[in-house]
Design an enzyme around this catalytic site. Structure first.
Site, PDB file in Angstrom:
ATOM      1  N   ARG A  21      12.170  -0.635  10.162  1.00  0.00           N
ATOM      2  CA  ARG A  21      10.732  -0.232  11.791  1.00  0.00           C
ATOM      3  C   ARG A  21      10.860  -1.563  12.057  1.00  0.00           C
ATOM      4  NH1 ARG A  21       4.915   0.746   7.680  1.00  0.00           N
ATOM      5  NH2 ARG A  21       4.786  -0.504   9.329  1.00  0.00           N
ATOM      6  N   LYS A  60       1.016  -0.885  -0.184  1.00  0.00           N
ATOM      7  CA  LYS A  60      -0.560   0.305   0.085  1.00  0.00           C
ATOM      8  C   LYS A  60       1.073   1.568   0.319  1.00  0.00           C
ATOM      9  CE  LYS A  60      -1.880  -0.845   3.919  1.00  0.00           C
ATOM     10  NZ  LYS A  60      -1.318  -2.088   4.690  1.00  0.00           N
ATOM     11  N   ARG A 116      12.562  -5.089   4.515  1.00  0.00           N
ATOM     12  CA  ARG A 116      12.036  -3.555   4.612  1.00  0.00           C
ATOM     13  C   ARG A 116      12.714  -2.962   4.698  1.00  0.00           C
ATOM     14  NH1 ARG A 116       5.885  -1.599   4.929  1.00  0.00           N
ATOM     15  NH2 ARG A 116       6.184  -2.578   6.691  1.00  0.00           N
ATOM     16  N   ARG A 131       1.691  -8.903  14.041  1.00  0.00           N
ATOM     17  CA  ARG A 131       0.810  -8.163  13.447  1.00  0.00           C
ATOM     18  C   ARG A 131      -0.502  -9.308  12.162  1.00  0.00           C
ATOM     19  NH1 ARG A 131       4.876  -4.839  10.568  1.00  0.00           N
ATOM     20  NH2 ARG A 131       3.628  -3.712   9.253  1.00  0.00           N
ATOM     21  N   ARG A 161      -9.355   0.635   8.839  1.00  0.00           N
ATOM     22  CA  ARG A 161      -8.878  -1.195   9.250  1.00  0.00           C
ATOM     23  C   ARG A 161      -9.417  -1.592  10.460  1.00  0.00           C
ATOM     24  NH1 ARG A 161      -3.286  -0.249   8.564  1.00  0.00           N
ATOM     25  NH2 ARG A 161      -2.022  -1.865   9.326  1.00  0.00           N
TER      26      ARG A 161
END
Ligand code: AP5
Length: 222
Positions: A161, A14, A128, A172, A89
């Site tokens: 992160r 996203k 990432r 998550r 969400r």
């Protein structure tokens, strides 16, 4: 006011697609994850509260998140529309957004689900790196920066992160995918859901999003 929702599991892409789409549609991105990370960085009361949930891989409570989003939507640059990345969400957030938009005589034009299987999501989040300047995402294998550790776009430093640690990635996925399913159903019921295959290249996913938006009657700027 043109409102496009980008839906997807953590790591689906996203945040990669949202700025590309923003440039094509001529409206800004509003990403609740970025708003929360900015509040954490600034050490505000909201940031301290949100951080407890983010570090545990949990959703921040609806009341806090909805308030933050509505404040952001009230800013002048959101007047012509927004691309929502990471909001709604939960079903409660989706209903709150519908109510806020109805008060402006509008509604979500399209909700585009970027669909990616779980094993690929884990691979994407584990590799990432994002920039400190604006959160532009990179991947150490599939989309590395030209200079290691430096953002191609704004030259800021890249970092990993805190919630991309393996245990938090698992949390998550475990704790957020159920609620995402309810949001998908919300938009399926209202008839604005479009699904694109997120396993393609970044460029091909962008093309598929454009096609989905054209089908939903959302035109690019200019
Ligand atoms: P948030 O920042 O929204 O995180 P997220 O939804 O978990 O999504 P990610 O940012 O992890 O993934 P993405 O889909 O943007 O993927 P990306 O483009 O980076 O939220 C963080 C936290 O804030 C939440 O856990 C929660 O605590 C809180 N929060 C936020 N919003 C909330 C809300 N509304 N309610 C309650 N709590 C909220 O891509 C991932 C990687 O894949 C990158 O390395 C990228 O380079 C790579 N990649 C992307 N596309 C491709 C492709 N096509 N092929 C190969 N690699 C690709």
């Amino acid at each position: 006011m043109k409102v496009v929702v980008l839906l997807g599991a953590p790591g689906a892409g996203k945040g990669t697609q949202a700025p590309l789409l923003a440039a094509r549609l001529g409206i800004p991105v509003v990403a609740t994850g970025d708003l929360f990370r900015a509040a954490v960085r600034d050490g505000t009361a909201l940031g301290l509260e949100a951080r407890r949930y983010m570090d545990a891989g949990q959703l921040v409570p609806d009341e806090i998140t909805i308030r933050l989003l509505l404040e952001r939507l009230a800013r002048p640059d959101a007047g012509d529309g927004v691309i929502l990345d990471g909001f709604p969400r939960t079903a409660v957030q989706a209903a709150a957004l519908d109510t806020a938009l109805a008060a402006r005589d509008t509604s979500v034009a399209a909700a585009v689900l970027v669909d990616v299987p779980a094993d690929e999501l884990i691979r994407r989040m584990s590799g990432r790196w994002v920039c400190r300047g604006a959160g532009h995402p990179y991947h150490e294998v599939s989309s590395p920066p030209r200079t290691p550790g430096v953002c191609d776009i704004d030259g800021s430093e890249l970092y990993q992160r805190a919630d991309d640690q393996p245990a938090t990635i698992r949390a998550r996925m475990d704790q957020q995918l159920g609620a995402l399913g309810q949001v998908i159903e919300h938009y399926r019921t209202s008839g604005v859901l479009r699904t694109v295959d997120g396993l393609q290249s970044i460029e091909a996913v962008a093309g598929a999003i454009d096609a989905a938006l054209a089908e939903a009657g959302v035109a690019a700027a200019g």
